[in-house]
Design an enzyme around this catalytic site. Structure first.
Site, PDB file in Angstrom:
ATOM      1  N   HIS A   1       0.849  -1.196   0.000  1.00 48.49           N
ATOM      2  CA  HIS A   1       0.000   0.000   0.000  1.00 48.49           C
ATOM      3  C   HIS A   1       0.884   1.245   0.000  1.00 48.49           C
ATOM      4  O   HIS A   1       2.082   1.184   0.264  1.00 48.49           O
ATOM      5  CB  HIS A   1      -0.911   0.016   1.231  1.00 48.49           C
TER       6      HIS A   1
ATOM      7  N   LYS B   1      -0.544   4.884   4.516  1.00 52.38           N
ATOM      8  CA  LYS B   1      -1.405   3.935   5.232  1.00 52.38           C
ATOM      9  C   LYS B   1      -0.887   3.725   6.658  1.00 52.38           C
ATOM     10  O   LYS B   1       0.302   3.528   6.870  1.00 52.38           O
ATOM     11  CB  LYS B   1      -1.485   2.598   4.487  1.00 52.38           C
TER      12      LYS B   1
END
Ligand code: NAD
Length: 272
Positions: free
Chosen positions: A157, A161
């Site tokens: 990600h 995040k």
């Protein structure tokens, strides 16, 4: 239910990142239309045309500060307390509800469960059609390949995040562990460093990457001797969640009261 007319949708959190993408998808889906766009009552853009806010141009729907009757279904991607209020409104007004908000605590999930006895509700922390199908596929693959194949999960990600591993990666771990008679809480191995020794047959590895602007990638790798099989899902944008939410909205209006998730929407419920 709506034979001969379009399903009318209200979007709660309409000026948010997901709300905006959902309105784009509604605009290009012939069988459903936006009838109400809702934001928090102190939002600075209340009263403005929501199409102009999200880059669609004028669509003659103003951003409003509270929910009101008139829709068949509401779609809410906001925050836990807000989504619970939306669900109560849906119950009181006879609307169906699609809730995509994440981060609910167990007490809030229980409240959703309780309310759903009297309202049609799809609640899913991951509305992606491809990812929900992947939950099903990896379960079948794990079962067919059996214990000879090592299972590793990789997820990547963007750098912003905050949680790790992703809730989706953990769910993948639980699904493949369950399919092979294991408990992911017992066999999950989060990263490896130093003299960790040979891999045990039962362990399921979880490796996490954080870099740049990656929207979201999940891989389940089945490693055998002489071959490996990888099943990969790559999210290119938030639109995969928005499309899943609109699909859920069209589906849930025709269901009886109850709590559903994307496995139900996609007809994948059996065994997952
Ligand atoms: P965001 O912060 O961009 O949008 C949330 C919006 O809700 C904001 O515009 C905010 O002003 C609005 N809001 C706050 N209080 C409100 C109220 N009382 N009434 C109406 N609107 C209100 O966040 P986002 O990225 O759009 O994500 C929203 C939620 O959806 C998060 O919980 C996120 O984790 C979740 N999400 C779920 C999925 C899924 O597939 N289920 C996918 C992506 C994001």
């Amino acid at each position: 239910m709506n034979e001969g007319r379009k399903t009318k949708a209200a979007v709660v959190g309409a000026a948010g990142k997901m709300g905006g993408r959902i309105i784009h998808v509604l605009k290009e889906t012939p069988s459903i239309e936006l009838c109400l766009a809702v934001e928090r009552s102190d939002h600075p853009w209340i009263g403005m045309d929501v199409g102009e806010i999200i880059g669609l141009g004028k669509i003659d729907i103003p951003l409003e500060g509270s929910l009101r009757k008139g829709a068949d279904v509401l779609i809410d991607f906001t925050a836990p307390r807000v989504s619970l209020e939306s669900l109560k409104f849906a119950r009181a007004s006879g609307m169906a509800a699609v809730i995509g908000t994440t981060g609910m605590n167990p007490e809030q999930i229980n409240q959703i469960r309780g309310l759903s006895a009297e309202v049609r509700c799809v609640f899913s922390p991951n509305m992606s059609v491809g990812m929900n199908l992947m939950f099903r596929v990896v379960q079948d693959v794990a079962r067919i390949l059996g214990p000879e194949y090592d299972i590793e999960i990789l997820e990547a990600h963007h750098r912003l995040k905050k949680d790790s591993p992703s809730g989706t990666a953990v769910r993948l771990g639980e699904v493949v562990a369950g399919a092979t008679g294991r408990d992911f809480g017992q066999v999950g191995v989060y990263g490896r460093k130093g003299l960790v020794g040979e891999r045990t047959r039962d362990e399921i590895g979880m490796q996490v990457i954080r870099a740049g602007d990656i929207v979201g990638e999940h891989t389940v790798l089945f490693g055998g001797i002489g071959e490996r099989l990888e099943i990969i899902h790559r999210a290119h944008s938030r639109d995969n969640f928005a499309r899943g939410a609109v699909r859920a909205a069209l589906w849930v209006v025709d269901q009886p009261n109850g709590l559903y998730d994307m496995q139900d929407v996609l007809g994948l419920r059996e065994g997952v």
